[in-house]
Design a protein around this motif. Sequence first.
Motif, PDB file in Angstrom:
ATOM      1  N   SER A 171       1.398  -0.867  -0.022  1.00  0.00           N
ATOM      2  CA  SER A 171       0.314  -0.069   0.055  1.00  0.00           C
ATOM      3  C   SER A 171       0.396   1.407  -0.212  1.00  0.00           C
ATOM      4  O   SER A 171       1.973   1.519   0.375  1.00  0.00           O
ATOM      5  N   ILE A 172       0.111   2.857  -0.704  1.00  0.00           N
ATOM      6  CA  ILE A 172       0.982   3.612  -0.474  1.00  0.00           C
ATOM      7  C   ILE A 172       0.552   4.833   0.078  1.00  0.00           C
ATOM      8  O   ILE A 172      -0.964   5.096  -0.316  1.00  0.00           O
ATOM      9  N   GLY A 173       0.556   5.321   0.721  1.00  0.00           N
ATOM     10  CA  GLY A 173      -0.161   6.547   1.577  1.00  0.00           C
ATOM     11  C   GLY A 173       1.225   7.248   2.851  1.00  0.00           C
ATOM     12  O   GLY A 173       2.135   7.400   2.429  1.00  0.00           O
ATOM     13  N   PHE A 174       0.189   7.789   3.904  1.00  0.00           N
ATOM     14  CA  PHE A 174       1.342   9.181   4.065  1.00  0.00           C
ATOM     15  C   PHE A 174       0.815   8.628   5.392  1.00  0.00           C
ATOM     16  O   PHE A 174      -0.681   8.829   5.963  1.00  0.00           O
ATOM     17  N   VAL A 175       1.203   8.971   6.651  1.00  0.00           N
ATOM     18  CA  VAL A 175       0.443   8.810   8.383  1.00  0.00           C
ATOM     19  C   VAL A 175       1.559  10.095   9.180  1.00  0.00           C
ATOM     20  O   VAL A 175       2.541  10.782   8.474  1.00  0.00           O
ATOM     21  N   ALA A 176       0.875  10.544  10.071  1.00  0.00           N
ATOM     22  CA  ALA A 176       1.305  11.123  11.186  1.00  0.00           C
ATOM     23  C   ALA A 176       1.832  10.425  12.454  1.00  0.00           C
ATOM     24  O   ALA A 176       1.327   9.258  12.576  1.00  0.00           O
ATOM     25  N   GLN A 177       3.056  10.271  13.024  1.00  0.00           N
ATOM     26  CA  GLN A 177       3.995   9.805  14.054  1.00  0.00           C
ATOM     27  C   GLN A 177       3.161   9.780  15.352  1.00  0.00           C
ATOM     28  O   GLN A 177       2.623  11.150  15.299  1.00  0.00           O
ATOM     29  N   PRO A 178       3.429   9.443  16.452  1.00  0.00           N
ATOM     30  CA  PRO A 178       4.129   7.832  15.943  1.00  0.00           C
ATOM     31  C   PRO A 178       2.922   6.993  15.940  1.00  0.00           C
ATOM     32  O   PRO A 178       1.516   7.265  15.607  1.00  0.00           O
ATOM     33  N   TYR A 179       3.216   5.851  15.147  1.00  0.00           N
ATOM     34  CA  TYR A 179       2.624   5.452  14.455  1.00  0.00           C
ATOM     35  C   TYR A 179       2.898   3.507  14.369  1.00  0.00           C
ATOM     36  O   TYR A 179       3.638   3.204  14.745  1.00  0.00           O
ATOM     37  N   PRO A 180       1.536   2.655  14.348  1.00  0.00           N
ATOM     38  CA  PRO A 180       1.673   1.135  14.703  1.00  0.00           C
ATOM     39  C   PRO A 180       1.848   0.624  14.062  1.00  0.00           C
ATOM     40  O   PRO A 180       1.978   0.769  12.925  1.00  0.00           O
ATOM     41  N   ALA A 181       3.994   0.524  13.675  1.00  0.00           N
ATOM     42  CA  ALA A 181       4.395  -0.371  12.879  1.00  0.00           C
ATOM     43  C   ALA A 181       4.185  -1.399  12.227  1.00  0.00           C
ATOM     44  O   ALA A 181       4.748  -2.140  10.612  1.00  0.00           O
ATOM     45  N   TRP A 182       3.636  -2.671  12.474  1.00  0.00           N
ATOM     46  CA  TRP A 182       2.801  -3.723  12.186  1.00  0.00           C
ATOM     47  C   TRP A 182       1.398  -3.600  11.529  1.00  0.00           C
ATOM     48  O   TRP A 182       0.326  -4.715  11.199  1.00  0.00           O
ATOM     49  N   ARG A 183       0.550  -1.835  11.124  1.00  0.00           N
ATOM     50  CA  ARG A 183       0.240  -1.797  10.748  1.00  0.00           C
ATOM     51  C   ARG A 183       0.030  -1.071   9.325  1.00  0.00           C
ATOM     52  O   ARG A 183       0.758  -0.401   9.128  1.00  0.00           O
ATOM     53  N   SER A 184      -1.043  -1.133   8.131  1.00  0.00           N
ATOM     54  CA  SER A 184      -0.678  -0.744   7.077  1.00  0.00           C
ATOM     55  C   SER A 184      -0.930   1.289   7.166  1.00  0.00           C
ATOM     56  O   SER A 184      -1.738   0.761   7.507  1.00  0.00           O
TER      57      SER A 184
END
Length: 311
Positions: A171-184
């Motif tokens: 998948s391709i996306g954007f996230v704000a931190q912190p983010y659970p690394a075991w989730r897409s």
Amino acid sequence: MANKTYAPPQEPPPGYNASDTSYGPPPPYHNWQEAVPDTSILPPPPIGGNYNSNTGNASTDDAKRAHEFCDRNVLYRPAHPSAVVYSTVQRHDIGPVPAAEFRGSISKHQEQWRGSTRDRNGDCTLLTNLPLYFALADSPFVTERSKTVYFEVKLLALRTGPTHEDSSGLSIGFVAQPYPAWRSPGWERGSLGVFSDDGCRFVNDSWGGKDFTAAFQVGETVGLGMTFQLPGDINAVGSLRGAQRLDVCVFFTRNGQHVGGWDLHEEVDEEAGGVYGLEGDFDLYAAVGLFGGLDFEVCYDPKGWLFRPQS
């Protein structure tokens, strides 16, 4: 795996801990059919969300653990980047940081980062080491200019088996931190993403996403971007910047061609998790979600892009 639970839920998607005051409840559902009785001239209703995926599903335990992570960890407050950090991002001298859950290899080849995961690798997300969007430096409320962030991913190979447990994709996306690394990206708060296996898009959505595009084909290059702009009525008499939100558009490309997108604030209803963290007031990182065995390339440098977004 383009969603989170093995079976359709029997109740609405759970919210995060209501005692977490770092953000408010999702916006109320606007029932335009009741507000405007004559709907004959209105467009069709928004696309409804899915409760599960036909291509593969992540475990309920992983979803629960991720919700607990988000309950415990509020989004990082944006900080003003130093001149060195900001110039590093402007030079596109950034790269992916493998999560602990990443099983494979990744290395740089000219403008691209080339990677591979082991077969049946669990869900994980690669985030850039630095944000592509700095809220305190890039916001149009600060610069009075629009800001676009964008990057591309190429799907080189998939190694799949006969069952859902053997499914592979990205998948391709954007996230704000912190983010659970075991989730897409797209599955938890402060994130969005588009998935290769079924083409669904996710925005803070812990269920099955929304139908958006066709599945990605091996050999295709896809790109995802976000454009932040001042609201159209910023100069209206009596307007207050602090009470306004930026206009945010998300766009998607295939092989260098713009093929779709959406207004971030559309279709925000009781089925979705809102758009918290994505409206331009938090730093945003480029994210690539991975599951199963596959080969891929990621490009953060415009010199290697097939698409040329307007800045």
